[in-house]
Scaffold this motif. Structure first.
Motif, PDB file in Angstrom:
ATOM      1  N   VAL A 170      39.728  37.827  34.247  1.00 14.27           N
ATOM      2  CA  VAL A 170      39.360  39.236  34.093  1.00 14.27           C
ATOM      3  C   VAL A 170      40.631  40.050  33.902  1.00 14.27           C
ATOM      4  N   ASN A 171      40.622  40.908  32.901  1.00 12.99           N
ATOM      5  CA  ASN A 171      41.752  41.791  32.602  1.00 12.99           C
ATOM      6  C   ASN A 171      41.468  43.166  33.191  1.00 12.99           C
ATOM      7  N   LEU A 172      42.274  43.572  34.170  1.00 12.17           N
ATOM      8  CA  LEU A 172      42.083  44.863  34.830  1.00 12.17           C
ATOM      9  C   LEU A 172      42.608  46.029  33.994  1.00 12.17           C
ATOM     10  N   ARG A 173      43.471  45.745  33.013  1.00 14.54           N
ATOM     11  CA  ARG A 173      44.006  46.742  32.087  1.00 14.54           C
ATOM     12  C   ARG A 173      44.813  47.845  32.773  1.00 14.54           C
ATOM     13  N   THR A 174      45.393  47.545  33.893  1.00 20.17           N
ATOM     14  CA  THR A 174      46.261  48.495  34.581  1.00 20.17           C
ATOM     15  C   THR A 174      47.152  47.729  35.542  1.00 20.17           C
ATOM     16  N   ALA A 175      48.336  48.284  35.805  1.00 16.61           N
ATOM     17  CA  ALA A 175      49.237  47.659  36.771  1.00 16.61           C
ATOM     18  C   ALA A 175      48.953  48.118  38.195  1.00 16.61           C
ATOM     19  N   ARG A 176      48.162  49.189  38.326  1.00 18.79           N
ATOM     20  CA  ARG A 176      47.818  49.736  39.645  1.00 18.79           C
ATOM     21  C   ARG A 176      46.300  49.852  39.774  1.00 18.79           C
ATOM     22  N   PRO A 177      45.616  48.741  39.922  1.00 24.59           N
ATOM     23  CA  PRO A 177      44.155  48.780  39.991  1.00 24.59           C
ATOM     24  C   PRO A 177      43.652  49.336  41.309  1.00 24.59           C
ATOM     25  N   GLU A 178      42.471  49.895  41.249  1.00 22.84           N
ATOM     26  CA  GLU A 178      41.800  50.365  42.453  1.00 22.84           C
ATOM     27  C   GLU A 178      41.339  49.168  43.290  1.00 22.84           C
ATOM     28  N   VAL A 179      41.244  49.394  44.588  1.00 29.30           N
ATOM     29  CA  VAL A 179      40.804  48.335  45.493  1.00 29.30           C
ATOM     30  C   VAL A 179      39.425  47.818  45.091  1.00 29.30           C
ATOM     31  N   SER A 180      38.525  48.721  44.738  1.00 31.75           N
ATOM     32  CA  SER A 180      37.164  48.314  44.368  1.00 31.75           C
ATOM     33  C   SER A 180      37.154  47.461  43.105  1.00 31.75           C
ATOM     34  N   ALA A 181      38.025  47.805  42.141  1.00 32.79           N
ATOM     35  CA  ALA A 181      38.095  47.030  40.902  1.00 32.79           C
ATOM     36  C   ALA A 181      38.622  45.625  41.175  1.00 32.79           C
ATOM     37  N   LEU A 182      39.595  45.514  42.067  1.00 33.56           N
ATOM     38  CA  LEU A 182      40.128  44.203  42.415  1.00 33.56           C
ATOM     39  C   LEU A 182      39.073  43.340  43.087  1.00 33.56           C
ATOM     40  N   ARG A 183      38.337  43.925  44.018  1.00 36.66           N
ATOM     41  CA  ARG A 183      37.300  43.151  44.716  1.00 36.66           C
ATOM     42  C   ARG A 183      36.249  42.665  43.731  1.00 36.66           C
ATOM     43  N   ALA A 184      35.842  43.549  42.826  1.00 34.20           N
ATOM     44  CA  ALA A 184      34.824  43.168  41.851  1.00 34.20           C
ATOM     45  C   ALA A 184      35.325  42.063  40.931  1.00 34.20           C
ATOM     46  N   ALA A 185      36.583  42.159  40.513  1.00 33.61           N
ATOM     47  CA  ALA A 185      37.136  41.163  39.594  1.00 33.61           C
ATOM     48  C   ALA A 185      37.267  39.800  40.267  1.00 33.61           C
ATOM     49  N   VAL A 186      37.786  39.773  41.492  1.00 38.62           N
ATOM     50  CA  VAL A 186      37.915  38.499  42.201  1.00 38.62           C
ATOM     51  C   VAL A 186      36.546  37.890  42.448  1.00 38.62           C
ATOM     52  N   ASP A 187      35.594  38.700  42.873  1.00 37.66           N
ATOM     53  CA  ASP A 187      34.230  38.186  43.095  1.00 37.66           C
ATOM     54  C   ASP A 187      33.650  37.612  41.811  1.00 37.66           C
ATOM     55  N   GLU A 188      33.896  38.293  40.700  1.00 42.08           N
ATOM     56  CA  GLU A 188      33.361  37.813  39.425  1.00 42.08           C
ATOM     57  C   GLU A 188      33.945  36.456  39.051  1.00 42.08           C
ATOM     58  N   VAL A 189      35.240  36.297  39.209  1.00 42.03           N
ATOM     59  CA  VAL A 189      35.867  35.030  38.842  1.00 42.03           C
ATOM     60  C   VAL A 189      35.435  33.908  39.786  1.00 42.03           C
ATOM     61  N   LEU A 190      35.291  34.225  41.066  1.00 41.92           N
ATOM     62  CA  LEU A 190      34.846  33.209  42.010  1.00 41.92           C
ATOM     63  C   LEU A 190      33.384  32.815  41.794  1.00 41.92           C
ATOM     64  N   ASP A 191      32.550  33.783  41.430  1.00 40.59           N
ATOM     65  CA  ASP A 191      31.104  33.549  41.364  1.00 40.59           C
ATOM     66  C   ASP A 191      30.638  33.012  40.012  1.00 40.59           C
ATOM     67  N   ASP A 192      31.389  33.286  38.943  1.00 37.09           N
ATOM     68  CA  ASP A 192      30.964  32.877  37.604  1.00 37.09           C
ATOM     69  C   ASP A 192      31.715  31.609  37.206  1.00 37.09           C
ATOM     70  N   PRO A 193      31.038  30.478  37.116  1.00 44.10           N
ATOM     71  CA  PRO A 193      31.726  29.206  36.845  1.00 44.10           C
ATOM     72  C   PRO A 193      32.337  29.131  35.450  1.00 44.10           C
ATOM     73  N   ARG A 194      31.987  30.060  34.581  1.00 41.49           N
ATOM     74  CA  ARG A 194      32.530  30.007  33.219  1.00 41.49           C
ATOM     75  C   ARG A 194      34.049  30.169  33.206  1.00 41.49           C
ATOM     76  N   TYR A 195      34.587  30.967  34.117  1.00 40.03           N
ATOM     77  CA  TYR A 195      36.039  31.157  34.147  1.00 40.03           C
ATOM     78  C   TYR A 195      36.757  29.865  34.547  1.00 40.03           C
ATOM     79  N   ARG A 196      36.262  29.231  35.588  1.00 38.88           N
ATOM     80  CA  ARG A 196      36.865  27.966  36.024  1.00 38.88           C
ATOM     81  C   ARG A 196      36.705  26.904  34.929  1.00 38.88           C
TER      82      ARG A 196
END
Length: 430
Positions: free
Chosen positions: A378-404
């Motif tokens: 997941v590309n956050l498109r910023t060097a200073r992401p919001e906490v909520s955006a980080l949580r959502a991105a990590v959850d997405e990568v962990l939960d969606d097997p397509r990334y792995r």
């Protein structure tokens, strides 16, 4: 055996890959001279190569340019790139060029191995036909920046065009980008004129088209297809890295094999002066998640700085570290959160680890865009992401097997490439 001259801009991400190449060539019996900044003397000597330092007046610390150029910190990202091209890459070029000619006179190398930011190596190629000079092999330690009809202009981190409208928009943008770098272009051309050679075209193109070879340290699955790539452009895969035998595993290391997901977060070895950009927000984002978080700060005082940022309240699931070899750590990781340094991303994918990326300086937007395009994170498109955006991105990568799955596919393609063998074969035939 061959004589090889290796040179690299004194920044860890530039020197360390070329040091690995130098070490392999010396193991094969070749004679290697390595020309770079004095801060890397010990690292170069461990390769078996002969170390030659930069002249004192050009021996800047590339990992801390702000110490030499404090005005650089106030610049916007693209302005900083222009500034670095002028003052870090081009300004010392005449001095480095003269030193290179002196070294070649006493050490008649048949091959010069360099990297993209060592602009001064191009003068040797521009001055003489191939039969009268060493072969120049440039190692692609960053995304290839040459212009192509099949990609967006280099810099902003835009994905390749998919429609005629996007292609037209990118064509117009190319002119705008050229105007933005006009001052740097003029400066570089003036420096090369003072060296008695004509600089051939846009800076980013010349970096890639003047060398005899541009050997890219990745595979096609991680790079945009181009129908108009330079003749010498070639994928050779990422460099394998040896484990650090001196690394002492901390007491919490066994926790990483408990079956609980492991998230590693880092800002690399250069952009780690302010850990509140990515490391600290990631720790806050995952404080109540059922994961183990390893903050690899890449600096000895990093853990203390993180504790200060968190007012001493480090979440229970966080493990703080200074320097941790990724060759040891990433095989145990499920996600890498990073500001998109090229080498770190390649290392993650070599271990099949998907990513969450965000970066705005140097080439990081381009690296992040390739993570997005390749489907490996997941590309956050910023060097200073919001906490909520980080949580959502990590959850997405962990939960969606397509990334792995996609990271594992690219890991499989990496296994088909043998970069050290390719480089050695070129050297031995030059």
């Amino acid at each position: 055996m061959a004589k090889i001259l290796v040179t690299a801009t004194p920044v860890p991400g530039h020197v360390l890959p070329l040091a690995a190449i130098a070490a392999d060539l010396t193991r094969r019996g070749h004679e290697v001279l390595f020309y770079t900044g004095t801060r890397f003397e010990d690292r170069v000597r461990r390769t078996g190569a002969r170390f030659v330092p930069y002249p004192a007046e050009a021996d800047l610390d590339g990992a801390d340019l702000s110490a030499t150029f404090p005005e650089r910190d106030a610049l916007a990202p693209f302005e900083r790139i222009s500034f670095d091209l002028k003052h870090f890459a081009a300004a010392p070029a005449p001095l480095h060029d003269r030193r290179l000619q002196e070294l070649l006179a006493e050490f008649p190398a048949t091959v010069v191995i360099s990297e993209l930011l060592s602009l001064w190596t191009l003068a040797t190629v521009l001055r003489a036909p191939r039969e009268q000079r060493p072969l120049l092999m440039t190692i692609g330690i960053a995304p290839p920046p040459f212009a192509s009809a099949d990609t967006a202009p280099f810099g902003p981190g835009l994905l390749p065009p998919t429609t005629d409208e996007e292609r037209a928009a990118y064509d117009a943008m190319r002119a705008q980008v050229g105007a933005m770098f006009a001052d740097a272009q003029q400066y570089v051309e003036g420096v090369f004129t003072s060296m008695g050679v004509t600089f051939p075209g846009p800076i980013f193109d010349a970096m890639c088209t003047v060398p005899d070879l541009l050997l890219q340290l990745t595979v096609p699955a991680f790079e945009y297809p181009r129908s108009d790539a330079p003749e010498g452009f070639r994928f050779i895969g990422p460099l394998p890295a040896a484990s650090d035998s001196e690394f002492e595993r901390p007491g919490w290391w066994a926790e990483l094999s408990s079956g609980r997901p492991v998230v590693v977060v880092t800002q690399g070895t250069v952009e780690n002066g302010d850990l509140s950009q990515l490391v600290v927000p990631t720790l806050r984002a995952l404080a109540d998640a059922d994961v183990t978080v390893v903050a690899a700060t890449a600096r000895p005082d990093g853990p203390d700085l993180v504790r200060e940022e968190l007012d001493g309240q480090v979440p229970d699931n966080v493990r703080l570290a200074g320097f941790v070899p990724f060759e040891e750590l990433l095989p145990l990781a499920d996600v890498l959160v990073t500001n998109a340094g090229y080498g770190g991303v390649q290392t993650a994918l070599r271990h099949g680890v998907p990513l969450v990326v965000g970066g705005e300086t140097e080439d990081k937007p381009e690296v992040a865009a390739r993570v997005e395009w390749s489907g490996t994170g997941v590309n956050l498109r910023t060097a200073r992401p919001e906490v909520s955006a980080l949580r959502a991105a990590v959850d997405e990568v962990l939960d969606d097997p397509r990334y792995r799955k996609r990271a594992a596919e690219i890991q499989g393609q990496y296994a088909e490439y043998h970069p050290f063998d390719v480089i050695a074969e070129i050297v031995e035939q030059a």
